[in-house]
Write a protein that holds these residues in place. Structure first.
Motif, PDB file in Angstrom:
ATOM      1  N   GLN A  91       0.816  -1.217   0.000  1.00  0.00           N
ATOM      2  CA  GLN A  91       0.000   0.000   0.000  1.00  0.00           C
ATOM      3  C   GLN A  91       0.845   1.260   0.000  1.00  0.00           C
ATOM      4  N   LYS A  93       2.137   3.187   2.692  1.00  0.00           N
ATOM      5  CA  LYS A  93       2.175   4.110   3.830  1.00  0.00           C
ATOM      6  C   LYS A  93       3.437   3.900   4.651  1.00  0.00           C
ATOM      7  N   GLU A  97       2.870   4.507  10.378  1.00  0.00           N
ATOM      8  CA  GLU A  97       1.423   4.527  10.175  1.00  0.00           C
ATOM      9  C   GLU A  97       0.868   3.111  10.056  1.00  0.00           C
ATOM     10  N   ALA A  98       1.601   2.244   9.356  1.00  0.00           N
ATOM     11  CA  ALA A  98       1.153   0.861   9.198  1.00  0.00           C
ATOM     12  C   ALA A  98       1.122   0.147  10.547  1.00  0.00           C
ATOM     13  N   GLU A 101      -1.936   1.233  12.406  1.00  0.00           N
ATOM     14  CA  GLU A 101      -3.140   0.561  11.914  1.00  0.00           C
ATOM     15  C   GLU A 101      -3.211  -0.883  12.399  1.00  0.00           C
ATOM     16  N   ASN A 150      -6.930   1.560   0.899  1.00  0.00           N
ATOM     17  CA  ASN A 150      -6.198   2.607   1.617  1.00  0.00           C
ATOM     18  C   ASN A 150      -5.936   2.253   3.076  1.00  0.00           C
ATOM     19  N   PHE A 151      -6.863   1.496   3.700  1.00  0.00           N
ATOM     20  CA  PHE A 151      -6.653   0.963   5.046  1.00  0.00           C
ATOM     21  C   PHE A 151      -7.005  -0.522   5.005  1.00  0.00           C
ATOM     22  N   ARG A 276      -1.401  12.423   6.073  1.00  0.00           N
ATOM     23  CA  ARG A 276      -1.357  11.032   6.531  1.00  0.00           C
ATOM     24  C   ARG A 276      -1.847  10.130   5.403  1.00  0.00           C
ATOM     25  N   ASN A 277      -1.141   9.040   5.184  1.00  0.00           N
ATOM     26  CA  ASN A 277      -1.481   8.111   4.102  1.00  0.00           C
ATOM     27  C   ASN A 277      -1.526   8.819   2.750  1.00  0.00           C
ATOM     28  N   GLN A 280      -4.796   9.868   1.159  1.00  0.00           N
ATOM     29  CA  GLN A 280      -5.711   8.854   0.611  1.00  0.00           C
ATOM     30  C   GLN A 280      -6.596   8.295   1.722  1.00  0.00           C
ATOM     31  N   ILE A 281      -7.424   9.176   2.269  1.00  0.00           N
ATOM     32  CA  ILE A 281      -8.299   8.839   3.383  1.00  0.00           C
ATOM     33  C   ILE A 281      -9.650   9.503   3.131  1.00  0.00           C
ATOM     34  N   SER A 284     -10.127  12.566   5.194  1.00  0.00           N
ATOM     35  CA  SER A 284      -9.056  13.568   5.139  1.00  0.00           C
ATOM     36  C   SER A 284      -9.612  14.940   4.762  1.00  0.00           C
TER      37      SER A 284
END
Length: 476
Positions: A91, A93, A97-98, A101, A150-151, A276-277, A280-281, A284
């Protein structure tokens, strides 16, 4: 691990056909694996397995189900670092951040495990002497769930956890772009003792899979996270079968800064949320509405902070923003910037692709962006912040509410009266004031208007996975 990516009736297996898709590392643009894709025969097997698994799982007590889910949460904690590395490679990130998550996933499992033990009914006083009237809640049936890239873990774990806590079985189609972390997530539930057929995982051509599963009479509930157009289509398919649905769709979150706000805190949170990311949220913020007296101070501090962000491979030390998911996202960012400049906006920083390898785009700030610019009307889903000056809180609220999106909204003020206005008047399913207060396991996550319906997380999470039954009887 991708040789046998389908989990059907407790067995990991290869699809029955020969179709496959590329899995790419967005930091390099290179293909790192081939993912076999399912055929209709595999979906038929998954449907049969989910129907059988539902009969087993629904008959287990809520306490038994909760114990298994708590074991899955413990395994998730043990495997969090492995899952995080899968996310970074597929992905993009940053690893920090990963890891965040992956480490949050067990909380969702634990929360739902306990909520499943509290699916209370009630007794209604009867108007008929000797009659007993009760309301109970029952699992709706097998679930079809579709989660985004994205997540990969955050979105899938919410759907699996809610389904299992309610007593439902599930067929989940995770994103084909980021399969490995999702497969590892499903393995934890399997290793924790979830019976065969309760959790089924398929990968395939998205439209083929969704249309076939939703049309099946076995599926009684649909859960989707993704874009507004696809959500509308899947919602219509679910409605045709009178099936329950939860739709968590796109957003275009406003970020309001009142003239009495803590500017330093607003900038710090705004930069974190925006980039963040790589932006791609779905929640956001993109539309930053700043009151005129503090506009210049906010803009200068925001631009300075955006310029300091380190872009790179998520596995590199110090990386603060990774790549976009694919080349199409780069083209989209170019289009948003070009349109904004053509309508009179000013480019304060960024606005360009980075390097010749991977899908990197600079953290970008546009200022004095007019409302007719495309970025003020269409969700960019990328690292572009659009700043606009407003003359009053009334104007900020009106401009925030004018779109058909209604997922999240953010605001900063030191005034309790103004904070109350934001709480009451902003049209969004989630409003966060002076901090980031959304997306925890115990809070509902969902939008209004075209951003969808239903909630994932919080006490409301199980509502769409359960039916209500009235029982009225007179003793024999």
């Amino acid at each position: 691990m991708l040789d046998k990516p389908l989990l059907i009736d407790g067995t990991w297996r290869a699809p029955s056909g020969t179709r496959a898709g590329d899995v790419r590392n967005p930091a390099t643009g290179q293909t790192i694996a081939r993912l076999p894709l399912c055929e209709r025969a595999d979906l038929d097997d998954a449907l049969a397995a989910a129907a059988k698994g539902f009969q087993t799982w629904r008959k287990m007590t809520a306490l038994e189900r909760a114990k298994i889910m708590h074991r899955a949460a413990a395994l998730l904690r043990e495997r969090a670092d492995t899952i995080a590395h899968h996310m970074v490679r597929e992905q993009g990130k940053p690893l920090a951040e990963a890891r965040g998550e992956a480490n949050a996933a067990p909380e969702h499992v634990e929360w739902h495990a306990e909520e499943g033990r509290r699916t209370y009914g009630r007794v209604i006083p009867s108007r008929i002497p000797g009659a007993r009237q009760m309301v109970i809640r029952e699992p709706v049936g097998p679930v079809a769930a579709f989660s985004p890239w994205n997540f990969p873990v955050n979105q899938l774990v919410r759907k699996i956890s809610a389904a299992l806590a309610a007593g439902c079985s599930i067929i989940a189609k995770p994103p084909e772009e980021t399969p490995s972390a999702c497969i590892e997530l499903a393995r934890t539930f399997q290793d924790a003792g979830v019976p065969d057929g309760v959790i089924n995982i398929v990968f395939g051509i998205p439209a083929e899979v969704s249309e076939y599963l939703i049309a099946s009479p076995i599926i009684r509930k649909v859960s989707f996270t993704g874009s507004v157009p696809v959500g509308k289509h899947l919602g219509a398919l679910a409605a045709a079968g009178v099936k329950r649905a939860t739709m968590e769709l796109g957003g275009h979150a406003p970020f309001i800064v009142a003239q009495d706000a803590d500017i330093e805190a607003a900038v710090r949170l705004g930069v974190m949320l925006k980039y963040r990311n790589a932006g791609q949220i779905c929640a956001s913020p993109t539309r930053f509405y700043i009151e005129e007296p503090v506009y210049d101070a906010f803009r200068m501090a925001f631009v300075a902070a955006a310029k300091t962000l380190k872009i790179g491979d998520g596995l590199d030390a110090g990386t603060q923003m990774g790549p976009l998911a694919n080349p199409r996202r780069l083209d989209a960012m170019d289009g948003f910037v070009e349109d904004a400049l053509a309508t009179g906006a000013h480019l304060d920083c960024g606005g360009r692709r980075v390097g010749n390898a991977g899908f990197f785009f600079e953290p970008t700030v546009l200022s004095n962006v007019p409302e007719n610019a495309r970025i003020m009307n269409d969700e960019p889903f990328g690292p572009i912040a659009a700043l606009a000056k407003v003359t009053s809180i009334d104007e900020a609220i009106a401009r925030s509410n004018r779109l058909e999106f209604g997922l999240a909204a953010f605001a900063f003020t030191r005034s309790l009266a103004t904070a109350n206005r934001f709480s009451d008047e902003l049209h969004a399913g989630m409003v966060s004031i002076n901090h980031f207060g959304i997306a925890a396991a115990e809070t509902p996550f969902g939008g209004i208007k075209e951003s969808g319906y239903g909630s994932e997380g919080g006490a409301e999470s199980l509502d769409a996975f359960m039916t209500v039954k009235l029982i009225s009887h007179i003793g024999a």
